[in-house]
Design an enzyme around this catalytic site. Structure first.
Site, PDB file in Angstrom:
ATOM      1  N   LYS A 280       0.803  -1.221   0.000  1.00  0.00           N
ATOM      2  CA  LYS A 280       0.000   0.000   0.000  1.00  0.00           C
ATOM      3  C   LYS A 280       0.840   1.277   0.000  1.00  0.00           C
ATOM      4  O   LYS A 280       0.431   2.299  -0.525  1.00  0.00           O
ATOM      5  CB  LYS A 280      -0.960   0.013   1.194  1.00  0.00           C
ATOM      6  CG  LYS A 280      -2.134  -0.937   1.001  1.00  0.00           C
ATOM      7  CD  LYS A 280      -3.232  -0.667   2.011  1.00  0.00           C
ATOM      8  CE  LYS A 280      -4.455  -1.509   1.738  1.00  0.00           C
ATOM      9  NZ  LYS A 280      -4.266  -2.930   2.167  1.00  0.00           N
TER      10      LYS A 280
ATOM     11  N   GLU B 193     -10.006   7.341   3.696  1.00  0.00           N
ATOM     12  CA  GLU B 193     -10.904   6.513   4.486  1.00  0.00           C
ATOM     13  C   GLU B 193     -10.268   5.131   4.590  1.00  0.00           C
ATOM     14  O   GLU B 193      -9.443   4.754   3.752  1.00  0.00           O
ATOM     15  CB  GLU B 193     -12.299   6.471   3.866  1.00  0.00           C
ATOM     16  CG  GLU B 193     -12.606   5.310   2.981  1.00  0.00           C
ATOM     17  CD  GLU B 193     -11.750   5.226   1.740  1.00  0.00           C
ATOM     18  OE1 GLU B 193     -11.323   4.099   1.453  1.00  0.00           O
ATOM     19  OE2 GLU B 193     -11.490   6.225   1.076  1.00  0.00           O
TER      20      GLU B 193
ATOM     21  N   SER C 166       1.727  -9.767  -0.938  1.00  0.00           N
ATOM     22  CA  SER C 166       1.330  -8.356  -0.794  1.00  0.00           C
ATOM     23  C   SER C 166       1.718  -7.747   0.551  1.00  0.00           C
ATOM     24  O   SER C 166       1.921  -6.543   0.648  1.00  0.00           O
ATOM     25  CB  SER C 166      -0.172  -8.206  -1.016  1.00  0.00           C
ATOM     26  OG  SER C 166      -0.905  -9.050  -0.148  1.00  0.00           O
TER      27      SER C 166
END
Ligand code: PLP
Length: 388
Positions: A91, A113, A371
């Site tokens: 991310k 968010e 990931s």
């Protein structure tokens, strides 16, 4: 490269687009224009490369999982190590890319968010690094469940706003964040965490995550002298998967997205508008987005990015499911025989790679996109295993 521009006017086939109020559309139009301006700008890219190297720790390795390969038999399994990035997941690639763009646009504050909190943490990290104040909207129910992530964001200097409206979940947090953006768009940048949302977000997030396959393609050719047979990645909103697929889209490589059987958007979803864009979506009898219950919080999303929706319909990529139980077994196996504790999200991809390797030959290569790391999940797995 054609694979980078499959999107046309914000659509991937019938999917994508921008289904937002007029006031928000103007903000999206400016963002689109600026993104296309900076994405090929030399100074911008040099700055991005600098932070990806010095702060995120790229490039990360493509590790041959030799023990796993031996134990399973069949195809060679390689792991793309997004778990080794700063903050422990993919991310951050996108958070750094978008915050650099926000700076170019003159933004004075960042909003985002978050559901499980992982994107909130990545955004708060980037905000701390670049000295921009960050406000994170989070459903009040999610705040309670993810109290430690709320604290993490606060440590990083972000303000976390619990949203009590509606059901106090991600959907309600998205609405609050969009409301904030409409009010404050003059000085505010909305940093979106996955390859979802209205155009240009899916294209922008893909762009910043494509570094994953840019590296893995170079690395596998160096190590094996050929492309992999398949690339496997888990899909929540779809950002790590689209980044892991991007540079293989025009190659003869199987692309496989793995979703939780408990949130099987691709397998059971229908085209619908969700959070400002059209995608395959899980709906209940009333036509409302259906709540999902994956053990991996990051995969708990009733929709999926528009490009994945199109890749599924066109047949270019395959989408399969893995159960929570299978992911839990893969989590333990990888920890035990490779010394790598994978995120529960990534464990879904590992679980499928294990099945696939057996069907393939020793000549074949599978790249699994790892990931994220599983430290965040250890307590949850401990509870799940000890309650059995
Ligand atoms: C958030 C997250 C995911 C799911 O998000 P995508 O946008 O589908 O990639 C997967 N793995 C990890 C480790 C995550 O933190």
């Amino acid at each position: 490269m054609t694979s980078m521009s499959r999107e046309e006017n914000g659509y991937f086939g019938e999917f994508g687009g921008s289904y937002v109020p007029e006031a928000l559309q103007q903000v999206m139009d400016v963002l689109e224009e600026q993104f296309y301006k900076f994405k090929d700008d030399r100074a911008f890219n040099e700055e991005l490369q600098f932070y990806l190297k010095e702060y995120v720790g790229r490039e990360n390795p493509l590790t041959f999982a030799e023990n796993l390969t031996k134990q399973i038999g069949g195809a060679k399994i390689y792991l793309k190590r997004e778990d080794l990035n700063h903050t422990g997941a993919h991310k951050i690639n996108n958070a750094i890319g978008q915050i650099l763009l926000a700076k170019r646009l003159g933004a004075k504050r960042i909003i985002a968010e978050t559901g499980a909190g992982q994107h909130g943490v990545a955004t708060a990290t980037a905000g701390a690094m670049f000295g921009l104040p960050v406000t994170i909207y989070m459903g009040s129910v999610d705040c309670e469940r993810q109290a430690l992530n709320v604290f993490r964001m606060e440590l990083l200097g972000a303000k976390v706003v619990p949203v009590t409206k509606g059901q106090g979940r991600l959907k309600d947090a998205v609405e609050e964040a969009l409301g904030d953006l409409i009010q404050n768009h003059e000085d505010t940048f909305y940093l979106l965490g996955s390859a979802v949302g209205p155009h240009p977000y899916p294209t922008m997030v893909k762009h910043f995550q494509s570094i994953i396959s840019e590296e893995s393609k170079r690395q596998i050719i160096e190590k094996e002298g050929k492309l992999p047979t398949a690339v496997v990645a888990c899909t929540g909103g779809g950002s790590n998967a689209i980044g892991a697929f991007a540079h293989y889209l025009d190659e003869d490589v199987r692309l496989i997205g793995v979703e939780p059987v408990e949130a099987a958007t691709m397998s059971e979803g229908v085209p619908a508008v969700l959070h400002g864009f059209k995608c395959l979506t899980l709906l209940d009898e009333k036509g409302e987005p259906r709540p999902t219950y994956s053990i991996a919080a990051g995969l708990d999303y009733p929709g999926v990015g528009p490009e994945h929706s199109q890749l599924k319909v066109s047949g270019r990529a395959e989408y399969v499911t893995a159960s929570g139980q299978e992911a839990l077994e893969a989590f333990q196996l990888l920890s035990k025989i490779e010394g790598i504790i994978p995120a529960l999200e990534s464990s879904h991809a590992v679980a499928h790679a294990i099945k696939l390797a057996k069907e393939l030959s020793e000549e074949d290569i599978i790249i699994v996109n790892l990931s994220g790391r599983g430290d965040k999940d250890v307590e949850q797995v401990y509870k799940m295993l000890s309650s059995k």
